[in-house]
Scaffold this active site. Structure first.
Site, PDB file in Angstrom:
ATOM      1  N   GLY A  22       0.713  -1.286   0.024  1.00 24.35           N
ATOM      2  CA  GLY A  22       0.204  -0.005   0.011  1.00 24.35           C
ATOM      3  C   GLY A  22       0.750   1.169  -0.103  1.00 24.35           C
ATOM      4  N   ASP A  23       0.595   2.097   0.771  1.00 21.71           N
ATOM      5  CA  ASP A  23       1.266   3.313   0.887  1.00 21.71           C
ATOM      6  C   ASP A  23       2.201   3.574   2.289  1.00 21.71           C
ATOM      7  OD1 ASP A  23      -0.767   3.621   2.790  1.00 21.71           O
ATOM      8  OD2 ASP A  23      -0.867   5.705   2.544  1.00 21.71           O
TER       9      ASP A  23
END
Length: 225
Positions: A120-121
């Site tokens: 993800g981030d």
């Protein structure tokens, strides 16, 4: 005369056999080099995040295990601010572009550190210093990430919050990540900054963050908004 012919024939057969064996040996060596190259590529791929080219979670885990007996280093957890808004509004393609640019900026701002993408981030960073020395470097990394990015003809601004924790003798990798995650939660309260873990001032880790320690997150699901 016959003996001479027989000798020449035997020599010719021996040379032909030797040439065949030499050819086989060359082919075997060529195959071994090809297999070795494929093995190196497979190992590299297994330790590399396909999107950003950074080390992945497996590579981070292996490095933490290597460093466990040593001291004088720390682990930071980084999470992008406002990434979910960009990803939802502009799509995963733009989100991937933002992640790639951000990964490059983090790595460039932290020479000598290991910057890994966890999914993800979310990123993790191993720094070869204590938190006091690492915090100014991480603040510079936050500023580097905050520079506007161009995507789909738009100027996008993404933030970054970072939590850091020092490794101490006897602290497990899970404990270290939990402490860095707790500091990240503290940094997220005001966003776009780096915060160090301390047992006195950092708020307790939320249950949602604690659950993240025990299960992988989907590729495009941020830990925080």
């Amino acid at each position: 005369m016959t003996a001479t012919l027989n000798s020449l024939m035997a020599t010719g057969l021996a040379l032909a056999a030797s040439a065949g064996w030499a050819g086989d040996l060359v082919r075997v060596r060529r195959e071994r080099r090809r297999w070795a190259a494929q093995l190196r590529d497979a190992r590299r791929a297994a330790a590399t995040d396909a999107l950003t080219g950074l080390p992945n979670r497996a590579a981070l885990t292996a490095r933490l295990a290597e460093l466990a007996p040593t001291t004088g280093w720390c682990l930071a957890m980084a999470d992008l601010d406002h990434f979910k808004t960009i990803n939802d509004a502009l799509g995963h393609g733009t989100g991937d572009q933002v992640l790639t640019v951000t990964a490059r900026r983090l790595a460039a701002a932290l020479p000598g550190a290991m910057v890994a993408r966890l999914g993800g981030d979310e990123f993790a960073i191993i720094l070869p210093t204590g938190p006091d020395q690492a915090l100014p470097l991480l603040e510079q990394a936050v500023a580097a990430v905050a520079r506007p990015q161009q995507a789909r003809g738009l100027e996008l601004t993404i933030g970054c919050s970072i939590g850091i924790a020092a490794h101490t003798p006897g602290k497990t990798a899970a404990e270290l990540m939990r402490h860095a995650d707790t500091a990240l939660y503290q940094a997220k309260q005001t966003r776009d900054r780096a915060a160090a873990w301390t047992p006195d001032t950092t708020p307790p880790i939320p249950a949602a963050v604690e659950r993240r320690q025990t299960r992988p997150r989907p590729a495009h699901t941020p830990m925080y908004a």
